[in-house]
Design a protein around this motif. Structure first.
Motif, PDB file in Angstrom:
ATOM      1  N   THR A 217      45.190  44.242  48.762  1.00 22.10           N
ATOM      2  CA  THR A 217      46.198  44.500  49.791  1.00 22.10           C
ATOM      3  C   THR A 217      47.565  44.144  49.237  1.00 22.10           C
ATOM      4  O   THR A 217      47.684  43.519  48.172  1.00 22.10           O
ATOM      5  CB  THR A 217      45.918  43.649  51.039  1.00 22.10           C
ATOM      6  N   ASP A 218      48.616  44.533  49.961  1.00 23.91           N
ATOM      7  CA  ASP A 218      49.974  44.215  49.500  1.00 23.91           C
ATOM      8  C   ASP A 218      50.167  42.711  49.379  1.00 23.91           C
ATOM      9  O   ASP A 218      50.799  42.228  48.430  1.00 23.91           O
ATOM     10  CB  ASP A 218      51.003  44.798  50.475  1.00 23.91           C
ATOM     11  N   GLU A 219      49.627  41.954  50.341  1.00 22.22           N
ATOM     12  CA  GLU A 219      49.765  40.497  50.298  1.00 22.22           C
ATOM     13  C   GLU A 219      49.007  39.906  49.108  1.00 22.22           C
ATOM     14  O   GLU A 219      49.505  39.009  48.422  1.00 22.22           O
ATOM     15  CB  GLU A 219      49.237  39.877  51.598  1.00 22.22           C
ATOM     16  N   GLU A 220      47.814  40.432  48.866  1.00 27.23           N
ATOM     17  CA  GLU A 220      47.019  39.947  47.731  1.00 27.23           C
ATOM     18  C   GLU A 220      47.681  40.298  46.401  1.00 27.23           C
ATOM     19  O   GLU A 220      47.674  39.496  45.451  1.00 27.23           O
ATOM     20  CB  GLU A 220      45.609  40.542  47.792  1.00 27.23           C
TER      21      GLU A 220
ATOM     22  N   ILE B  88      50.408  37.956  45.567  1.00 28.93           N
ATOM     23  CA  ILE B  88      49.880  36.708  44.989  1.00 28.93           C
ATOM     24  C   ILE B  88      49.474  36.931  43.526  1.00 28.93           C
ATOM     25  O   ILE B  88      49.743  36.105  42.659  1.00 28.93           O
ATOM     26  CB  ILE B  88      48.667  36.211  45.810  1.00 28.93           C
ATOM     27  N   MET B  89      48.832  38.089  43.252  1.00 28.74           N
ATOM     28  CA  MET B  89      48.425  38.403  41.885  1.00 28.74           C
ATOM     29  C   MET B  89      49.632  38.453  40.947  1.00 28.74           C
ATOM     30  O   MET B  89      49.561  37.983  39.794  1.00 28.74           O
ATOM     31  CB  MET B  89      47.690  39.748  41.860  1.00 28.74           C
ATOM     32  N   LYS B  90      50.750  38.974  41.428  1.00 28.62           N
ATOM     33  CA  LYS B  90      51.940  39.107  40.586  1.00 28.62           C
ATOM     34  C   LYS B  90      52.538  37.765  40.179  1.00 28.62           C
ATOM     35  O   LYS B  90      53.315  37.691  39.229  1.00 28.62           O
ATOM     36  CB  LYS B  90      52.995  39.948  41.320  1.00 28.62           C
TER      37      LYS B  90
ATOM     38  N   ASP C 208      39.939  32.962  43.316  1.00 28.81           N
ATOM     39  CA  ASP C 208      38.851  33.825  42.850  1.00 28.81           C
ATOM     40  C   ASP C 208      38.633  35.024  43.763  1.00 28.81           C
ATOM     41  O   ASP C 208      38.260  36.112  43.303  1.00 28.81           O
ATOM     42  CB  ASP C 208      37.544  33.026  42.747  1.00 28.81           C
ATOM     43  N   ASN C 209      38.841  34.855  45.064  1.00 30.77           N
ATOM     44  CA  ASN C 209      38.589  35.970  45.973  1.00 30.77           C
ATOM     45  C   ASN C 209      39.551  37.133  45.738  1.00 30.77           C
ATOM     46  O   ASN C 209      39.261  38.278  46.082  1.00 30.77           O
ATOM     47  CB  ASN C 209      38.673  35.494  47.429  1.00 30.77           C
ATOM     48  N   ILE C 210      40.696  36.838  45.144  1.00 32.11           N
ATOM     49  CA  ILE C 210      41.651  37.893  44.786  1.00 32.11           C
ATOM     50  C   ILE C 210      41.396  38.363  43.357  1.00 32.11           C
ATOM     51  O   ILE C 210      41.345  39.566  43.079  1.00 32.11           O
ATOM     52  CB  ILE C 210      43.101  37.385  44.924  1.00 32.11           C
TER      53      ILE C 210
END
Length: 385
Positions: free
Chosen positions: A313-316, A319-321, A303-305
């Motif tokens: 961010t690139d890291e987030e 994860i979204m992808k 949920d935080n993403i």
């Protein structure tokens, strides 16, 4: 009255069957329309059903008047037989149009449609001008009509049934596999019955053909109760997708809009020769069911993403992808038995590939151009729009 029941007992049984089918079709169809707010009937099946009931009724009436041709007015007998011939030719015509409609082969060109009607029109004209040649033959069991008009009528019916067979077998891909055998049996048996009637006119079994055809389509294709279950499935999938979107901060409108846009795009493309063959009624239904599931993988995103108001961010974003691959996995393992995709597994393809790009810079697999499934491309356009 008893003489009528004896002469038309076969037709009476068939007519009662058709009237009951018509009652269920009307009652359940109206109920379905109220629930869904949409018209789900195929207008050509309406005409098939009406013409089947009329032709079977007139088949029974003419069986009686032919058996008593010495007592019944020759004018009345001729008129009743002519209307019977017309009704059975119209039945075969609308049956052909029904399968053109189902397979997506029904042209919007008025001229071409008129050409499709031409054999029926010519048949009615030839029957009308040759009705005086109709005679009554006393067979071993029944009295039946013979003459040029009879041969014209059954020739037209046989021609349209042959056209229907061609359309049906050329478009088997638009019919679910579990329905094909029943529909094929209905068509082949009906054609065989009509051929028996043509070469053995004394048997009077044409009513079985019209009843069998009408009943097989109702049970396999046009049963409102079955369609009602499909509507409930669609609403369930849409409801689940809407709940998921609200988790993402949406209102549910995006899911419904993108689903409708994807179907609209496909409908417009179906008008082009390149896409006309594979974009049919079943394809559009599968797309409508698959579209709401395209972002189902977001349920696996923290949920935080997912709900972060600012830029990821690139890291987030990495994860979204993952939601594309996760969504395809969820559909494959959990929802595949609920989504009516047939052999194409459209929901799986849409969820996995709707973020791929034509230049190969999309995700999750970097597919490009024709490597991307067509259904996913349509979904991507609708999603971005």
């Amino acid at each position: 009255m008893m003489d009528f029941f004896i002469a038309a007992k076969t037709q009476i049984v068939c007519l009662m069957t058709l009237l009951y089918v018509g009652y269920l079709y009307l009652k359940d169809g109206n109920h379905l329309d109220k629930i869904s707010g949409k018209k789900h009937c195929n207008v050509y099946y309406d005409w098939v059903l009406v013409c089947a009931e009329i032709s079977v009724l007139l088949d029974g009436v003419t069986a009686y008047t032919a058996a008593h041709y010495k007592k019944v007015s020759s004018w009345l007998n001729g008129e009743l037989h002519f209307v019977f011939y017309v009704s059975i030719m119209l039945f075969a015509t609308f049956y052909f149009f029904y399968w053109l409609s189902v397979s997506g082969r029904l042209s919007e060109d008025i001229t071409r449609r008129m050409i499709y009607y031409l054999p029926c029109v010519i048949g009615m004209y030839l029957c009308a001008i040759n009705m005086r040649s109709v005679r009554f033959v006393e067979g071993k069991r029944v009295t039946y009509s013979m003459g040029f008009s009879v041969y014209v009528c059954f020739s037209v019916v046989a021609l349209y049934l042959l056209f229907t067979l061609v359309v049906f077998f050329r478009n088997l891909h638009v019919i679910k596999a579990n329905k094909r055998s029943s529909l094929i049996t209905g068509i082949v048996f009906a054609y065989a019955i009509m051929m028996v009637q043509f070469f053995l006119p004394e048997v009077l079994v044409s009513c079985f053909a019209t009843t069998l055809i009408t009943l097989s389509i109702y049970l396999c294709m046009e049963n409102p109760s079955v369609k009602m279950v499909e509507v409930y499935h669609e609403e369930m999938l849409m409801g689940f997708a809407t709940l998921l979107e609200k988790k993402d901060g949406g209102t549910g409108g995006h899911i419904r809009r993108t689903s409708e846009y994807a179907v609209i795009i496909a409908k417009e493309l179906s008008k082009l020769p390149k896409h006309k063959k594979h974009i049919n009624r079943e394809y559009l239904k599968s797309l409508r069911q698959a579209a709401p599931m395209h972002d189902i993988g977001k349920i696996s995103i923290p949920d935080n993403i997912l709900q972060k108001p600012g830029k990821l961010t690139d890291e987030e974003f990495d994860i979204m992808k993952t939601h594309s691959a996760e969504g395809a996995k969820i559909i494959k393992e959990t929802f595949s038995h609920l989504v009516d995709d047939g052999e194409d597994r459209m929901a799986y393809k849409v969820a996995l590939n709707h973020h791929e790009k034509w230049n190969g810079r999309g995700y999750p697999n970097g597919k490009k151009e024709d490597e991307i499934p067509v259904c996913a491309r349509r979904m991507a356009v609708a999603d971005v729009f």
